[in-house]
Design a protein around this motif. Structure first.
Motif, PDB file in Angstrom:
ATOM      1  N   LEU A   6       0.837  -1.212   0.000  1.00 48.55           N
ATOM      2  CA  LEU A   6       0.000   0.000   0.000  1.00 48.55           C
ATOM      3  C   LEU A   6       0.865   1.253   0.000  1.00 48.55           C
ATOM      4  N   LYS A   7       1.955   1.216   0.784  1.00 49.21           N
ATOM      5  CA  LYS A   7       2.870   2.378   0.793  1.00 49.21           C
ATOM      6  C   LYS A   7       3.482   2.580  -0.591  1.00 49.21           C
ATOM      7  N   LYS A   8       3.960   1.494  -1.185  1.00 45.78           N
ATOM      8  CA  LYS A   8       4.589   1.579  -2.501  1.00 45.78           C
ATOM      9  C   LYS A   8       3.605   2.042  -3.579  1.00 45.78           C
ATOM     10  N   LEU A   9       2.342   1.698  -3.413  1.00 46.51           N
ATOM     11  CA  LEU A   9       1.350   1.976  -4.446  1.00 46.51           C
ATOM     12  C   LEU A   9       0.391   3.097  -4.062  1.00 46.51           C
ATOM     13  N   ASN A  10       0.828   3.991  -3.171  1.00 45.27           N
ATOM     14  CA  ASN A  10       0.051   5.180  -2.828  1.00 45.27           C
ATOM     15  C   ASN A  10      -1.382   4.813  -2.404  1.00 45.27           C
ATOM     16  N   ASN A  11      -1.501   3.877  -1.481  1.00 45.79           N
ATOM     17  CA  ASN A  11      -2.801   3.408  -0.966  1.00 45.79           C
ATOM     18  C   ASN A  11      -3.747   2.941  -2.065  1.00 45.79           C
ATOM     19  N   GLY A  12      -3.209   2.341  -3.110  1.00 38.63           N
ATOM     20  CA  GLY A  12      -4.034   1.812  -4.197  1.00 38.63           C
ATOM     21  C   GLY A  12      -4.370   2.823  -5.276  1.00 38.63           C
ATOM     22  N   ASN A  13      -3.926   4.063  -5.129  1.00 42.54           N
ATOM     23  CA  ASN A  13      -4.235   5.097  -6.115  1.00 42.54           C
ATOM     24  C   ASN A  13      -3.249   5.120  -7.276  1.00 42.54           C
ATOM     25  N   SER A  14      -2.164   4.385  -7.157  1.00 42.26           N
ATOM     26  CA  SER A  14      -1.154   4.356  -8.209  1.00 42.26           C
ATOM     27  C   SER A  14      -1.618   3.471  -9.358  1.00 42.26           C
ATOM     28  N   ARG A  15      -1.249   3.829 -10.571  1.00 43.35           N
ATOM     29  CA  ARG A  15      -1.562   2.989 -11.727  1.00 43.35           C
ATOM     30  C   ARG A  15      -0.783   1.679 -11.696  1.00 43.35           C
ATOM     31  N   ASP A  16       0.257   1.635 -10.878  1.00 41.32           N
ATOM     32  CA  ASP A  16       1.073   0.433 -10.790  1.00 41.32           C
ATOM     33  C   ASP A  16       0.314  -0.756 -10.198  1.00 41.32           C
ATOM     34  N   VAL A  17      -0.840  -0.521  -9.589  1.00 42.08           N
ATOM     35  CA  VAL A  17      -1.629  -1.616  -9.023  1.00 42.08           C
ATOM     36  C   VAL A  17      -1.969  -2.629 -10.107  1.00 42.08           C
ATOM     37  N   SER A  18      -2.278  -2.158 -11.296  1.00 41.23           N
ATOM     38  CA  SER A  18      -2.649  -3.074 -12.384  1.00 41.23           C
ATOM     39  C   SER A  18      -1.456  -3.856 -12.919  1.00 41.23           C
ATOM     40  N   LYS A  19      -0.251  -3.500 -12.508  1.00 37.15           N
ATOM     41  CA  LYS A  19       0.948  -4.201 -12.972  1.00 37.15           C
ATOM     42  C   LYS A  19       1.312  -5.393 -12.087  1.00 37.15           C
ATOM     43  N   ILE A  20       0.590  -5.544 -10.973  1.00 35.89           N
ATOM     44  CA  ILE A  20       0.887  -6.648 -10.054  1.00 35.89           C
ATOM     45  C   ILE A  20       0.280  -7.926 -10.596  1.00 35.89           C
ATOM     46  N   LEU A  21       1.091  -8.961 -10.711  1.00 37.67           N
ATOM     47  CA  LEU A  21       0.641 -10.276 -11.135  1.00 37.67           C
ATOM     48  C   LEU A  21       0.880 -11.222  -9.977  1.00 37.67           C
ATOM     49  N   THR A  22      -0.155 -11.898  -9.555  1.00 36.54           N
ATOM     50  CA  THR A  22      -0.013 -12.815  -8.429  1.00 36.54           C
ATOM     51  C   THR A  22      -0.554 -14.186  -8.816  1.00 36.54           C
ATOM     52  N   GLY A  23      -0.129 -15.184  -8.102  1.00 36.90           N
ATOM     53  CA  GLY A  23      -0.568 -16.550  -8.387  1.00 36.90           C
ATOM     54  C   GLY A  23      -1.108 -17.204  -7.142  1.00 36.90           C
ATOM     55  N   ASP A  24      -1.997 -18.165  -7.355  1.00 38.11           N
ATOM     56  CA  ASP A  24      -2.581 -18.885  -6.240  1.00 38.11           C
ATOM     57  C   ASP A  24      -2.758 -20.343  -6.628  1.00 38.11           C
ATOM     58  N   GLU A  25      -2.420 -21.226  -5.712  1.00 38.18           N
ATOM     59  CA  GLU A  25      -2.554 -22.654  -5.938  1.00 38.18           C
ATOM     60  C   GLU A  25      -4.024 -23.039  -5.800  1.00 38.18           C
ATOM     61  N   THR A  26      -4.491 -23.866  -6.716  1.00 36.56           N
ATOM     62  CA  THR A  26      -5.877 -24.305  -6.705  1.00 36.56           C
ATOM     63  C   THR A  26      -5.922 -25.813  -6.877  1.00 36.56           C
ATOM     64  N   TRP A  27      -6.809 -26.465  -6.119  1.00 36.26           N
ATOM     65  CA  TRP A  27      -7.015 -27.898  -6.255  1.00 36.26           C
ATOM     66  C   TRP A  27      -8.398 -28.102  -6.842  1.00 36.26           C
ATOM     67  N   ILE A  28      -8.492 -28.961  -7.826  1.00 35.42           N
ATOM     68  CA  ILE A  28      -9.787 -29.300  -8.409  1.00 35.42           C
ATOM     69  C   ILE A  28     -10.048 -30.760  -8.083  1.00 35.42           C
ATOM     70  N   TYR A  29     -11.142 -31.027  -7.386  1.00 37.05           N
ATOM     71  CA  TYR A  29     -11.502 -32.381  -7.007  1.00 37.05           C
ATOM     72  C   TYR A  29     -12.608 -32.889  -7.925  1.00 37.05           C
ATOM     73  N   HIS A  30     -12.554 -34.138  -8.252  1.00 33.15           N
ATOM     74  CA  HIS A  30     -13.553 -34.750  -9.112  1.00 33.15           C
ATOM     75  C   HIS A  30     -14.308 -35.803  -8.309  1.00 33.15           C
ATOM     76  N   TYR A  31     -15.619 -35.789  -8.416  1.00 31.34           N
ATOM     77  CA  TYR A  31     -16.453 -36.763  -7.742  1.00 31.34           C
ATOM     78  C   TYR A  31     -17.306 -37.471  -8.788  1.00 31.34           C
ATOM     79  N   ASP A  32     -17.635 -38.707  -8.519  1.00 32.67           N
ATOM     80  CA  ASP A  32     -18.553 -39.436  -9.374  1.00 32.67           C
ATOM     81  C   ASP A  32     -19.942 -39.166  -8.819  1.00 32.67           C
ATOM     82  N   THR A  33     -20.606 -38.163  -9.360  1.00 38.04           N
ATOM     83  CA  THR A  33     -21.882 -37.749  -8.798  1.00 38.04           C
ATOM     84  C   THR A  33     -23.044 -38.393  -9.531  1.00 38.04           C
TER      85      THR A  33
END
Length: 174
Positions: A62-89
């Motif tokens: 937030l400090k680096k990006l001026n509390n979210g007012n900086s255009r640099d916010v859109s330059k942040i790329l983040t990743g998240d691990e996701t698990w997909i479970y399959h069921y025989d429904t």
């Protein structure tokens, strides 16, 4: 009984205390003002230190990006691990069975998970940018992440931004 076992059923309370179902309902809902809710599933519980580290990182960003007012916010790329479970429904319609009058409904054992797929989704303020599946037989570790996953992410983002490539992109790590 509820304090000792938060999952206790109406029938057990009724049987052990010797009161009617209506009385159980009145005591639980009106007198004790309780309601039974389904627990949320979460992938893992964070320790207080992990939570504090995430809060600290957010404050720094937030400090680096001026509390979210900086255009640099859109330059942040983040990743998240996701698990997909399959069921025989099976649908409700498919599970119907003929039963004699007076017989209770049939019981059915819930099917268990039979396969899973792990992947990483990378996104920014504009949405998902790319998804990288974990190949069968591979282990999610730092070697896989740096040697297999990140090169695919870099290639995908570079193709999405012809001319600029990754210039100005911040990779945020959770």
């Amino acid at each position: 009984m509820v304090i000792a076992d938060p999952n206790v059923a109406y029938e057990r309370i009724q049987h052990e205390i010797g009161i009617s179902p209506g009385a159980v309902h009145t005591v639980l809902h009106q007198s004790l003002q309780l309601r039974k809710l389904c627990a949320r599933w979460i992938p893992h519980q964070l320790h207080p230190e992990q939570k504090q580290n995430r809060v600290k990182w957010c404050h720094e960003m937030l400090k680096k990006l001026n509390n979210g007012n900086s255009r640099d916010v859109s330059k942040i790329l983040t990743g998240d691990e996701t698990w997909i479970y399959h069921y025989d429904t099976e649908t409700k319609q498919q599970s119907h069975q003929w039963c004699e009058i007076g017989e209770g409904p049939p019981t059915k054992v819930r099917r268990t998970l039979y396969t899973k797929k792990q992947m990483y989704a990378f996104f920014n303020t504009m949405g998902v940018k790319t998804v990288v599946p974990l190949e069968p037989g591979k282990i999610n570790n730092s070697t896989w992440y740096t040697e297999s996953c990140l090169p695919l992410v870099i290639k995908a983002i570079s193709l999405q931004r012809p001319g600029t490539g990754l210039r100005g992109t911040f990779f945020a790590r959770r």
